[in-house]
Scaffold this motif. Structure first.
Motif, PDB file in Angstrom:
ATOM      1  N   LEU A 188     -15.368 -14.182  -4.003  1.00 39.28           N
ATOM      2  CA  LEU A 188     -14.510 -13.249  -3.588  1.00 39.28           C
ATOM      3  C   LEU A 188     -15.068 -11.763  -3.876  1.00 39.28           C
ATOM      4  N   GLU A 189     -14.520 -10.918  -2.894  1.00 39.15           N
ATOM      5  CA  GLU A 189     -15.075  -9.222  -3.040  1.00 39.15           C
ATOM      6  C   GLU A 189     -13.870  -8.637  -3.111  1.00 39.15           C
ATOM      7  N   THR A 238      -0.364  -0.370  -6.294  1.00 35.02           N
ATOM      8  CA  THR A 238       0.665   0.316  -5.866  1.00 35.02           C
ATOM      9  C   THR A 238       2.033  -0.650  -6.204  1.00 35.02           C
ATOM     10  N   GLU A 239       3.390  -0.084  -6.150  1.00 33.29           N
ATOM     11  CA  GLU A 239       4.314  -0.811  -6.395  1.00 33.29           C
ATOM     12  C   GLU A 239       4.363  -2.111  -5.565  1.00 33.29           C
ATOM     13  N   LYS A 240       3.766  -1.952  -4.197  1.00 31.38           N
ATOM     14  CA  LYS A 240       4.004  -2.812  -3.355  1.00 31.38           C
ATOM     15  C   LYS A 240       3.110  -4.274  -3.796  1.00 31.38           C
ATOM     16  N   LEU A 241       1.834  -3.805  -4.138  1.00 33.36           N
ATOM     17  CA  LEU A 241       0.966  -4.841  -4.520  1.00 33.36           C
ATOM     18  C   LEU A 241       1.314  -5.496  -5.720  1.00 33.36           C
ATOM     19  N   TYR A 242       2.001  -4.794  -6.585  1.00 35.69           N
ATOM     20  CA  TYR A 242       2.513  -5.368  -7.730  1.00 35.69           C
ATOM     21  C   TYR A 242       3.482  -6.368  -7.530  1.00 35.69           C
ATOM     22  N   ILE A 274      -8.339  -8.021  -6.108  1.00 34.38           N
ATOM     23  CA  ILE A 274      -7.720  -7.378  -4.750  1.00 34.38           C
ATOM     24  C   ILE A 274      -8.640  -7.478  -3.579  1.00 34.38           C
ATOM     25  N   THR A 275      -8.311  -8.309  -2.799  1.00 33.05           N
ATOM     26  CA  THR A 275      -9.395  -8.676  -1.561  1.00 33.05           C
ATOM     27  C   THR A 275      -8.724  -7.794  -0.610  1.00 33.05           C
ATOM     28  N   ALA A 276      -9.497  -7.725   0.680  1.00 34.11           N
ATOM     29  CA  ALA A 276      -8.775  -7.097   1.993  1.00 34.11           C
ATOM     30  C   ALA A 276      -7.747  -7.881   2.176  1.00 34.11           C
ATOM     31  N   GLU A 277      -7.690  -9.172   1.956  1.00 31.86           N
ATOM     32  CA  GLU A 277      -6.628 -10.135   2.361  1.00 31.86           C
ATOM     33  C   GLU A 277      -5.604 -10.178   1.371  1.00 31.86           C
ATOM     34  N   GLY A 278      -5.447  -9.337   0.325  1.00 31.09           N
ATOM     35  CA  GLY A 278      -4.631  -9.337  -0.485  1.00 31.09           C
ATOM     36  C   GLY A 278      -4.900  -9.960  -2.190  1.00 31.09           C
ATOM     37  N   PRO A 279      -4.148 -10.025  -2.883  1.00 32.62           N
ATOM     38  CA  PRO A 279      -4.487 -10.224  -4.420  1.00 32.62           C
ATOM     39  C   PRO A 279      -4.501 -11.949  -4.314  1.00 32.62           C
TER      40      PRO A 279
END
Ligand code: AMP
Ligand code: GLY
Length: 432
Positions: A188-189, A238-242, A274-279
């Motif tokens: 994964l990147e 970010t709050e959203k990613l969390y 944390i990839t381009a497709e999400g965590p």
């Protein structure tokens, strides 16, 4: 209460420091501890792997609570052994600790519960593994199934490297039976970040995010180590990613383990990319990270023993965690040569001067006391940790303290925390 901490690293020093602040604690022991821990707890010379001796000690001293630092005793079943004797202990059962103890278990669990992770195949036959490696595209990641002290993962750029990794793990058995099975997964990147949660098996509370620095040299170059430094919080989140991490990863993990009949109690550590497709999950650990704990716990307000007891007693929903708004940075000072061969027994100078600033703490890892002096006794020696308003300030303070400490052939990275700058400058700093 009488509390026993098991372990001897920087993680156990920060645990001892935080636990000692609790008014509930009357006496603190640590097995086996280190030079720094011996200043705040009574160190007892029992190895972390000697579960019968630890159990005997806890019974004899009527220990009210045992807190386990490293993974090996958890995976070996220390929690089950203590609970059978009605002794209170913080951590997952042997079954639940498989989330860290077996990569195959963890990957199959994530597939079952639809938790985002890299695609993988498992192998217990070396020829089948090599056959598979002829067909895949590179890079790939080869992982020993069992515990390998953080060294069982190899990112392979081509077929030759992958075959070599498989051969070392499965034929040469460099990690012994931990290499009976392997996982080969897609690479994964992205940027790595860690989220820890404390669970009582049913409910959980999330801790602040953190980021480790696994490679030995600046700019993430060179071999992997146990971790050369960490910071908290990780402003990439970010709050959203969390929230996404909570909903897609932490919550389903706690729920899935409960539904599978092996409720997870203790510290769930999700190592994420944390990839381009999400965590996506790289790994689970079943304990605090080291050095992540040194960066997280100085920011945690309130009584850590209350939190631990709530996990043990199924009351985690009563806990409302509060955090110091400042950032925290931990710079690991290591013995020259680590993670390869290094010398021990070097006297450490400047410890008192480094800690003169109220917001700086020097957590000991590989140190011991010898005739009134503190000398090195391991690869990672100290975790020099500072709180500061904003990550830049915390970094500046930590390195100011590092520069006051010296020992022969001492080594440390100069760039701990600088990865965070690009995120801080993109937005004002978020604590979650
Ligand atoms: P683990 O013990 O599984 O976390 O692996 C140790 C390190 O290897 C991680 O922190 C990553 O830097 C790297 N790693 C593990 N799995 C992957 C993957 N699927 N893709 C890229 N890097 C990985
Ligand atoms: N610092 C990584 C770990 O504790 O596993």
């Amino acid at each position: 209460m009488k509390v026993l901490i098991i372990g001897s690293g920087g993680r156990e020093h920060v645990l001892a420091w935080k636990i000692k602040q609790s008014p509930l604690v009357k006496k603190l022991y640590c097995a086996p501890g280190n030079g720094g821990i011996s200043e705040i707890a009574e160190c007892v010379d029992i190895s972390v792997d000697d579960i019968p001796a630890l159990l005997q000690f806890a019974k004899e001293k009527q220990i009210d609570l045992t807190v386990v630092g490293p993974e090996a005793p958890l995976v070996a079943g220390i929690v089950d052994a203590f609970e059978r004797k009605k002794l209170k202990i913080f951590g997952p059962s042997k079954e639940a600790a498989q989330l860290e103890g077996s990569k195959v278990f963890a990957k199959e669990f994530m597939y079952e519960w639809n938790i985002p992770t890299a695609n993988f195949q498992k192998f217990s036959d070396i020829d089948e593994a090599e056959e598979y490696l002829r067909k895949v595209s590179y890079p790939v990641v080869v992982k020993a199934d069992g515990l390998a002290a953080g060294k069982g993962v190899v990112v392979c750029q081509n077929f030759m490297e992958a075959v070599k990794a498989v051969d070392e793990i499965m034929a040469q058995k460099i990690f012994k039976e931990a290499g009976d099975q392997i996982v080969i997964e897609e690479c994964l990147e992205g940027e790595e970040v860690s989220i820890l949660a404390i669970s009582d098996g049913e409910e959980y509370c999330l801790l602040e995010s953190s980021q480790d620095h696994k490679r030995i040299f600046d700019d993430d170059v060179g071999p992997n180590t146990g971790g050369m430094g960490a910071y908290c919080p990780a402003p990439i989140l970010t709050e959203k990613l969390y929230k996404t991490i909570e909903n897609r990863i932490i919550e389903p993990t706690i729920r899935g383990m409960q539904k599978n009949g092996m409720p997870f109690k203790g510290v769930l550590y999700a190592g994420l990319m944390i990839t381009a497709e999400g965590p996506m999950v790289l790994e689970f650990n079943v304990r605090f990270g080291d050095p992540e704990a040194q960066a997280i716990l100085p920011r945690m307000k309130g009584d850590m023993v209350e939190l631990i007891l709530a996990s043990c007693d199924g009351r985690i929903n009563e806990i409302e965690l509060e955090w110091d708004k400042r950032s925290c940075v931990c710079v690991v000072m290591s013995s020259g040569g680590y993670p390869g061969r290094y010398e021990k027994g070097k006297e450490i100078f400047g410890l008192k001067e480094a800690e003169r600033d109220d917001d700086t703490f020097v957590f000991h890892a590989g140190t011991k006391k010898e005739a009134g002096r503190i000398v090195t006794s391991g690869g990672r020696v100290l975790g020099v940790t500072s709180l500061g308003h904003g990550i830049e300030k915390a970094i500046e303070q930590a390195y100011k303290a590092v520069d006051k400490i010296s020992f022969d052939r001492c080594f440390f990275r100069r760039d701990i925390g600088s990865k965070a700058f690009k995120w801080v400058s993109r937005r004002s700093q978020v604590t979650r």
